[in-house]
Scaffold this motif. Structure first.
Motif, PDB file in Angstrom:
ATOM      1  N   THR A 150      14.299  96.963  72.956  1.00 22.27           N
ATOM      2  CA  THR A 150      15.475  97.729  72.539  1.00 22.27           C
ATOM      3  C   THR A 150      16.233  96.996  71.433  1.00 22.27           C
ATOM      4  N   VAL A 151      16.398  95.695  71.589  1.00 18.31           N
ATOM      5  CA  VAL A 151      17.104  94.914  70.568  1.00 18.31           C
ATOM      6  C   VAL A 151      16.319  94.912  69.261  1.00 18.31           C
ATOM      7  N   TRP A 152      15.015  94.693  69.318  1.00 13.70           N
ATOM      8  CA  TRP A 152      14.197  94.691  68.105  1.00 13.70           C
ATOM      9  C   TRP A 152      14.234  96.046  67.419  1.00 13.70           C
ATOM     10  N   LEU A 153      14.161  97.120  68.199  1.00 15.29           N
ATOM     11  CA  LEU A 153      14.206  98.462  67.611  1.00 15.29           C
ATOM     12  C   LEU A 153      15.552  98.710  66.941  1.00 15.29           C
ATOM     13  N   TYR A 154      16.626  98.297  67.581  1.00 13.61           N
ATOM     14  CA  TYR A 154      17.965  98.452  67.002  1.00 13.61           C
ATOM     15  C   TYR A 154      18.084  97.681  65.683  1.00 13.61           C
ATOM     16  N   VAL A 155      17.603  96.455  65.674  1.00 11.89           N
ATOM     17  CA  VAL A 155      17.654  95.646  64.448  1.00 11.89           C
ATOM     18  C   VAL A 155      16.794  96.294  63.356  1.00 11.89           C
ATOM     19  N   GLY A 156      15.631  96.805  63.736  1.00 12.54           N
ATOM     20  CA  GLY A 156      14.769  97.481  62.760  1.00 12.54           C
ATOM     21  C   GLY A 156      15.427  98.715  62.167  1.00 12.54           C
ATOM     22  N   VAL A 157      16.086  99.509  63.010  1.00 14.09           N
ATOM     23  CA  VAL A 157      16.783 100.699  62.524  1.00 14.09           C
ATOM     24  C   VAL A 157      17.936 100.300  61.609  1.00 14.09           C
ATOM     25  N   CYS A 158      18.654  99.253  61.963  1.00 14.28           N
ATOM     26  CA  CYS A 158      19.762  98.785  61.113  1.00 14.28           C
ATOM     27  C   CYS A 158      19.255  98.282  59.772  1.00 14.28           C
ATOM     28  N   PHE A 159      18.161  97.534  59.757  1.00 12.72           N
ATOM     29  CA  PHE A 159      17.605  97.066  58.492  1.00 12.72           C
ATOM     30  C   PHE A 159      17.060  98.236  57.676  1.00 12.72           C
ATOM     31  N   THR A 160      16.507  99.256  58.339  1.00 11.39           N
ATOM     32  CA  THR A 160      16.045 100.448  57.627  1.00 11.39           C
ATOM     33  C   THR A 160      17.217 101.152  56.958  1.00 11.39           C
ATOM     34  N   ALA A 161      18.302 101.337  57.712  1.00  7.39           N
ATOM     35  CA  ALA A 161      19.493 101.971  57.146  1.00  7.39           C
ATOM     36  C   ALA A 161      20.053 101.132  56.002  1.00  7.39           C
ATOM     37  N   GLY A 162      20.062  99.830  56.153  1.00 10.52           N
ATOM     38  CA  GLY A 162      20.536  98.950  55.093  1.00 10.52           C
ATOM     39  C   GLY A 162      19.649  99.002  53.855  1.00 10.52           C
ATOM     40  N   SER A 163      18.343  99.100  54.063  1.00 10.09           N
ATOM     41  CA  SER A 163      17.421  99.197  52.929  1.00 10.09           C
ATOM     42  C   SER A 163      17.647 100.485  52.156  1.00 10.09           C
ATOM     43  N   ILE A 164      17.840 101.576  52.880  1.00 12.65           N
ATOM     44  CA  ILE A 164      18.096 102.866  52.236  1.00 12.65           C
ATOM     45  C   ILE A 164      19.414 102.814  51.473  1.00 12.65           C
ATOM     46  N   GLU A 165      20.433 102.269  52.107  1.00 17.64           N
ATOM     47  CA  GLU A 165      21.743 102.161  51.461  1.00 17.64           C
ATOM     48  C   GLU A 165      21.672 101.265  50.223  1.00 17.64           C
ATOM     49  N   HIS A 166      20.935 100.177  50.324  1.00 18.91           N
ATOM     50  CA  HIS A 166      20.808  99.252  49.196  1.00 18.91           C
ATOM     51  C   HIS A 166      20.101  99.922  48.034  1.00 18.91           C
ATOM     52  N   SER A 167      19.020 100.667  48.289  1.00 19.60           N
ATOM     53  CA  SER A 167      18.310 101.300  47.180  1.00 19.60           C
ATOM     54  C   SER A 167      19.096 102.459  46.585  1.00 19.60           C
ATOM     55  N   THR A 168      19.877 103.198  47.379  1.00 18.24           N
ATOM     56  CA  THR A 168      20.709 104.256  46.799  1.00 18.24           C
ATOM     57  C   THR A 168      21.847 103.661  45.994  1.00 18.24           C
ATOM     58  N   ALA A 169      22.372 102.527  46.432  1.00 13.09           N
ATOM     59  CA  ALA A 169      23.429 101.866  45.662  1.00 13.09           C
ATOM     60  C   ALA A 169      22.895 101.342  44.340  1.00 13.09           C
ATOM     61  N   LEU A 170      21.668 100.856  44.340  1.00 11.46           N
ATOM     62  CA  LEU A 170      21.071 100.376  43.090  1.00 11.46           C
ATOM     63  C   LEU A 170      20.829 101.532  42.130  1.00 11.46           C
ATOM     64  N   LYS A 171      20.432 102.693  42.658  1.00 12.42           N
ATOM     65  CA  LYS A 171      20.185 103.849  41.801  1.00 12.42           C
ATOM     66  C   LYS A 171      21.485 104.382  41.197  1.00 12.42           C
ATOM     67  N   SER A 172      22.562 104.322  41.959  1.00 15.21           N
ATOM     68  CA  SER A 172      23.817 104.844  41.445  1.00 15.21           C
ATOM     69  C   SER A 172      24.438 103.913  40.392  1.00 15.21           C
ATOM     70  N   VAL A 173      24.085 102.634  40.432  1.00 12.13           N
ATOM     71  CA  VAL A 173      24.608 101.685  39.446  1.00 12.13           C
ATOM     72  C   VAL A 173      23.899 101.842  38.116  1.00 12.13           C
ATOM     73  N   THR A 174      22.598 102.107  38.168  1.00  8.98           N
ATOM     74  CA  THR A 174      21.833 102.201  36.926  1.00  8.98           C
ATOM     75  C   THR A 174      21.838 103.568  36.330  1.00  8.98           C
TER      76      THR A 174
END
Length: 95
Positions: A71-95
């Motif tokens: 459960t902890v590993w899955l939660y961390v994986g989902v959080c990193f997935t959400a962070g990865s998506i947020e990071h790539s959308t933020a990079l697209k909006s800057v450029t």
């Protein structure tokens, strides 16, 4: 000697995950390969979390530690997935 060595290795890996996450958020300076690292960490954590699901339905019984760890590993994986998506959308909006 195996337990202390394993603990040091796992702590080092967790520290590396922290560095990449903090770099993506902007709390520390940019480190190279942030996007691939975030995706890899998210994938590995999610897979590790999903590995425990078959053990929930086996006839050998229920292992509470496996349920908690998965459960902890899955939660961390989902959080990193959400962070990865947020990071790539933020990079697209800057450029």
């Amino acid at each position: 000697m195996l337990a202390p060595a394993g603990t040091v290795i796992v702590a080092g890996l967790m520290f590396a995950c922290t560095v990449f996450a903090f770099s993506a958020v902007g709390l520390i300076r940019k480190v190279p390969l942030v996007k691939p690292a975030l995706i890899t960490i998210a994938l590995l954590c999610t897979v590790r979390g999903l590995i425990g699901i078959p053990t929930f339905v086996t006839a050998a019984g229920v292992d509470i530690w496996q349920i908690v760890a998965s459960t902890v590993w899955l939660y961390v994986g989902v959080c990193f997935t959400a962070g990865s998506i947020e990071h790539s959308t933020a990079l697209k909006s800057v450029t």
